[in-house]
Motif scaffolding. Structure first.
Motif, PDB file in Angstrom:
ATOM      1  N   GLY A 202       0.811  -1.205   0.000  1.00 46.00           N
ATOM      2  CA  GLY A 202       0.000   0.000   0.000  1.00 46.00           C
ATOM      3  C   GLY A 202       0.847   1.259   0.000  1.00 46.00           C
ATOM      4  N   LEU A 203       1.956   1.226   0.756  1.00 46.68           N
ATOM      5  CA  LEU A 203       2.847   2.378   0.784  1.00 46.68           C
ATOM      6  C   LEU A 203       3.454   2.637  -0.591  1.00 46.68           C
ATOM      7  CD1 LEU A 203       4.337   4.558   2.411  1.00 46.68           C
ATOM      8  CD2 LEU A 203       6.094   2.838   2.950  1.00 46.68           C
ATOM      9  N   ALA A 204       3.823   1.561  -1.300  1.00 50.00           N
ATOM     10  CA  ALA A 204       4.363   1.713  -2.650  1.00 50.00           C
ATOM     11  C   ALA A 204       3.323   2.324  -3.587  1.00 50.00           C
ATOM     12  CB  ALA A 204       4.826   0.353  -3.177  1.00 50.00           C
ATOM     13  N   ILE A 208       3.606   5.857  -5.599  1.00 48.97           N
ATOM     14  CA  ILE A 208       3.346   5.915  -7.047  1.00 48.97           C
ATOM     15  C   ILE A 208       2.272   6.948  -7.351  1.00 48.97           C
ATOM     16  CG2 ILE A 208       2.422   4.610  -9.004  1.00 48.97           C
ATOM     17  CD1 ILE A 208       3.793   2.131  -7.844  1.00 48.97           C
ATOM     18  N   ASN A 209       1.269   7.005  -6.508  1.00 53.49           N
ATOM     19  CA  ASN A 209       0.198   7.971  -6.722  1.00 53.49           C
ATOM     20  C   ASN A 209       0.708   9.409  -6.601  1.00 53.49           C
ATOM     21  OD1 ASN A 209      -2.635   8.631  -7.142  1.00 53.49           O
ATOM     22  ND2 ASN A 209      -2.653   9.284  -5.013  1.00 53.49           N
ATOM     23  N   LEU A 210       1.623   9.648  -5.643  1.00 51.74           N
ATOM     24  CA  LEU A 210       2.222  10.977  -5.530  1.00 51.74           C
ATOM     25  C   LEU A 210       2.980  11.339  -6.806  1.00 51.74           C
ATOM     26  CD1 LEU A 210       3.633  10.976  -1.872  1.00 51.74           C
ATOM     27  CD2 LEU A 210       1.582  12.139  -2.720  1.00 51.74           C
ATOM     28  N   ILE A 211       3.707  10.362  -7.348  1.00 50.59           N
ATOM     29  CA  ILE A 211       4.452  10.602  -8.587  1.00 50.59           C
ATOM     30  C   ILE A 211       3.489  10.884  -9.736  1.00 50.59           C
ATOM     31  CG2 ILE A 211       6.003   9.553 -10.283  1.00 50.59           C
ATOM     32  CD1 ILE A 211       7.231   7.950  -7.968  1.00 50.59           C
ATOM     33  N   ILE A 212       2.411  10.121  -9.794  1.00 50.57           N
ATOM     34  CA  ILE A 212       1.413  10.336 -10.848  1.00 50.57           C
ATOM     35  C   ILE A 212       0.804  11.727 -10.739  1.00 50.57           C
ATOM     36  CG2 ILE A 212      -0.855   9.604 -11.684  1.00 50.57           C
ATOM     37  CD1 ILE A 212      -0.101   6.741 -10.978  1.00 50.57           C
ATOM     38  N   PHE A 213       0.488  12.141  -9.519  1.00 51.68           N
ATOM     39  CA  PHE A 213      -0.129  13.449  -9.323  1.00 51.68           C
ATOM     40  C   PHE A 213       0.806  14.573  -9.776  1.00 51.68           C
ATOM     41  CE2 PHE A 213      -1.074  17.197  -6.689  1.00 51.68           C
ATOM     42  CZ  PHE A 213      -2.415  17.376  -6.996  1.00 51.68           C
ATOM     43  N   VAL A 214       2.069  14.473  -9.393  1.00 51.20           N
ATOM     44  CA  VAL A 214       3.037  15.504  -9.787  1.00 51.20           C
ATOM     45  C   VAL A 214       3.241  15.492 -11.304  1.00 51.20           C
ATOM     46  CG1 VAL A 214       5.444  16.243  -9.585  1.00 51.20           C
ATOM     47  CG2 VAL A 214       4.195  15.482  -7.554  1.00 51.20           C
ATOM     48  N   THR A 215       3.307  14.308 -11.886  1.00 51.18           N
ATOM     49  CA  THR A 215       3.510  14.202 -13.334  1.00 51.18           C
ATOM     50  C   THR A 215       2.324  14.774 -14.104  1.00 51.18           C
ATOM     51  OG1 THR A 215       4.845  12.204 -13.018  1.00 51.18           O
ATOM     52  CG2 THR A 215       3.975  12.612 -15.232  1.00 51.18           C
ATOM     53  N   LEU A 216       1.129  14.412 -13.698  1.00 49.68           N
ATOM     54  CA  LEU A 216      -0.062  14.911 -14.394  1.00 49.68           C
ATOM     55  C   LEU A 216      -0.162  16.429 -14.280  1.00 49.68           C
ATOM     56  CD1 LEU A 216      -2.801  12.277 -13.433  1.00 49.68           C
ATOM     57  CD2 LEU A 216      -1.342  12.347 -15.456  1.00 49.68           C
ATOM     58  N   THR A 217       0.141  16.952 -13.100  1.00 49.75           N
ATOM     59  CA  THR A 217       0.077  18.398 -12.910  1.00 49.75           C
ATOM     60  C   THR A 217       1.115  19.110 -13.770  1.00 49.75           C
ATOM     61  OG1 THR A 217      -0.698  18.065 -10.635  1.00 49.75           O
ATOM     62  CG2 THR A 217       0.139  20.244 -11.199  1.00 49.75           C
ATOM     63  N   LYS A 260      -3.092   7.811   6.377  1.00 51.42           N
ATOM     64  CA  LYS A 260      -3.003   6.369   6.613  1.00 51.42           C
ATOM     65  C   LYS A 260      -1.574   5.856   6.636  1.00 51.42           C
ATOM     66  CE  LYS A 260      -7.321   5.084   7.036  1.00 51.42           C
ATOM     67  NZ  LYS A 260      -7.806   4.385   8.272  1.00 51.42           N
ATOM     68  N   TYR A 261      -0.707   6.415   5.802  1.00 48.24           N
ATOM     69  CA  TYR A 261       0.633   5.844   5.656  1.00 48.24           C
ATOM     70  C   TYR A 261       1.734   6.651   6.336  1.00 48.24           C
ATOM     71  CZ  TYR A 261      -1.372   2.632   2.261  1.00 48.24           C
ATOM     72  OH  TYR A 261      -2.126   1.652   1.661  1.00 48.24           O
ATOM     73  N   CYS A 262       1.439   7.884   6.701  1.00 51.55           N
ATOM     74  CA  CYS A 262       2.482   8.730   7.287  1.00 51.55           C
ATOM     75  C   CYS A 262       2.242   9.071   8.750  1.00 51.55           C
ATOM     76  CB  CYS A 262       2.626  10.026   6.482  1.00 51.55           C
ATOM     77  SG  CYS A 262       3.100   9.757   4.759  1.00 51.55           S
ATOM     78  N   VAL A 263       1.046   8.821   9.234  1.00 43.37           N
ATOM     79  CA  VAL A 263       0.735   9.104  10.641  1.00 43.37           C
ATOM     80  C   VAL A 263       0.512   7.770  11.348  1.00 43.37           C
ATOM     81  CG1 VAL A 263      -0.830  10.242  12.248  1.00 43.37           C
ATOM     82  CG2 VAL A 263      -0.316  11.307  10.042  1.00 43.37           C
TER      83      VAL A 263
END
Length: 538
Positions: A202-204, A208-217, A260-263
């Motif tokens: 889930g963390l991976a 990946i979702n963070l990378i996708i968000f930055v790339t799309l933006t 969920k993953y950082c706290v």
């Protein structure tokens, strides 16, 4: 070999049966001149609607001084065209085969060599017929063919465009990929049955979702810079404009997944970072303000415009502008249990307010949707996955109700008489959750039956509607199973989660393929098409 002669008067067109006859009429001197000329045709005339098994043979004449030929082409579509020049050499020096599914019925060319542009029957072909075509020429020719109805965007032999040209059609709907990936990471984090390594998976997915968000933006910003006017045009577009809220929905998945993953959960993985908890609190209020602005601003804009919206064109995308403010309740449900008691109560009150607004507007849209289905029937097969959007509002409301009720401080008692304490509120939330889950269940199977009855043939970004809303449906099932402490419901939710992973991978694989073969980010294939089509199944 060049198909043109030196006279520069006009081009002679003939078919395969007449090739030998025309060859006998050519002189040896003309043949030698043709060997010295290498020309290709401008593809701006291309069109494709039907295919023909015949091969069209074309011969022509060229002014050797100007080395240009302009004119209008018309003929019956044939097999396919070469990637460069769209032509393949014929059997003789004077002839060549135009093997394309993008040429008109009875190919003809009549032009003067000194004209660069000529119009005939409402169609224009411009530019040189020499050399390798530039990306701009190919894009302009493709757009003209689409606008005039001469080019079929679903034809596999259509022209290929450059990255810059395709970036113009990089629409807001791409954020549905980020929404679905973020939803999947949130689903993994909430699994009732786990195994070693699941959290790391889930963390991976979250990273990946963070990378996708930055790339799309970044790509969206590049689109707006390289193609001026596309930003305002995308917001006011009759179709693409409805996908603008997906940007904020992607932000919502990032905020909830970060929680969920950082706290860490107190007592399970260490002490939560007070700074990160405070940052998420600030992000919640920023998101709420922006989401409210989108909900009010976009609908106000739509109401003030004289649109051609009719009941037969109604699609669930009309609900999207209210989705971000509704997801404020989901964010509140996720972060409130980790906030200090004073903050938690305020967050829950704000979350329930936004969730109530979102679900009420969604219910009003449901009335239009049901009326559209009753009067005009199901949408066309390519739009049917969009029906799953109707699963989202009740599903995320279930998650929000149970999450916010559980996020209240245990000592919460509104009037201090024990009648409206946190336990009573949680019971009421559970009753409402089961009620709304049934509505999501109904919409889910309406969508399933519609898609199975006529499955889409071509990939569209709307396919992601089968992932994100249904992820919310699965999360709602997990929440109810946890509230009821039912192992049977929890196992059903686990099975649903496995199905969601499979659906995500299925849509993702088709998405990647569509990008590679230019089935999306291509004129006429994305949400930035110019006209509102009738989406009723014929």
């Amino acid at each position: 070999m060049s198909p043109f002669e030196q006279t520069g008067a006009h081009v002679i067109i003939h078919d395969t049966d007449a090739t030998n006859h025309n060859q006998n009429q050519q002189t040896q001197q003309q043949q030698q001149q043709q060997q010295q000329q290498q020309q290709t045709l401008d593809p701006s005339f291309l069109h494709s609607r039907q295919s023909s098994s015949a091969t069209v043979e074309v011969t022509g004449e060229l002014d050797p001084v100007s080395s240009r030929t302009s004119g209008t082409y018309a003929g019956t579509p044939v097999n396919g065209y070469e990637k460069e020049g769209y032509l393949s050499a014929g059997s003789s020096r004077k002839d060549f085969s135009l093997k394309s599914s993008t040429v008109f019925s009875q190919l003809a060319l009549n032009a003067s060599s000194n004209k660069k542009q000529q119009q005939h029957d409402g169609h224009i072909m411009t530019g040189a017929a020499t050399g390798h075509l530039s990306d701009t020429e190919v894009e302009e020719g493709t757009n003209q063919g689409l606008n005039k109805g001469y080019l079929d965007p679903y034809d596999p032999s259509r022209p290929k465009l450059s990255f810059r040209a395709r970036l113009k059609h990089f629409t807001w709907a791409w954020y549905t990929l980020c929404m679905s990936t973020g939803g999947l990471s949130l689903l993994i984090a909430n699994q009732p049955h786990t195994f070693r390594g699941l959290h790391q998976i889930g963390l991976a997915v979250y990273i990946i979702n963070l990378i996708i968000f930055v790339t799309l933006t970044s790509l969206q910003i590049a689109r707006f810079i390289l193609h001026p006017g596309t930003f305002t045009g995308s917001l006011s577009h009759v179709r693409e404009g409805f996908f603008f809220p997906t940007f904020f929905l992607s932000m919502a998945t990032v905020i909830t997944s970060t929680q969920k993953y950082c706290v860490p959960i107190p007592g399970a993985g260490g002490r939560p970072s007070a700074a990160l908890v405070a940052v998420l609190h600030i992000f919640f209020w920023i998101y709420l303000v922006l989401a409210t602005a989108v909900a009010v601003g976009q609908y106000s804009f739509l109401f003030s415009q004289k649109r051609s919206f009719t009941l037969n064109t109604m699609m669930p995308t009309w609900i999207l502008p209210i989705f971000p403010v509704m997801l404020s309740g989901t964010i509140a449900a996720v972060i409130s249990p980790f906030q200090p008691a004073s903050r938690a109560v305020v967050i829950v009150v704000a979350g329930i307010t936004c969730q109530g607004l979102g679900v009420c507007v969604a219910f009003m849209m449901y009335a239009h949707m049901v009326g559209r289905l009753m009067v005009f029937g199901l949408p066309s097969r390519e739009h049917r996955p969009g029906l799953f959007m109707c699963v989202g509002p009740p599903s995320f409301t279930v998650v929000a109700f149970l999450g916010m009720a559980g996020g209240l401080p245990k000592s919460f008692d509104y009037d201090m008489d024990g009648l409206m304490d946190s336990k009573i509120i949680y019971t009421m939330a559970l009753m409402a959750a089961v009620f709304l889950w049934a509505l999501a269940f109904w919409w889910f199977f309406i969508g399933v039956c519609a898609v199975l009855a006529s499955r889409p043939k071509y990939f569209h970004l709307g396919w992601w509607a089968s992932v994100f809303p249904n992820t919310g449906f699965t999360l709602a099932t997990i929440s109810i199973g946890n509230a009821l402490r039912s192992e049977a419901v929890s196992w059903v939710a686990t099975g649903m989660s496995i199905c969601m992973v499979c659906i995500y991978l299925f849509v993702l694989s088709h998405h990647v393929r569509a990008v590679v073969v230019q089935d999306i980010c291509y004129p006429g294939r994305d949400e930035d098409v110019e006209e509102v089509e009738d989406v009723v199944d014929q």
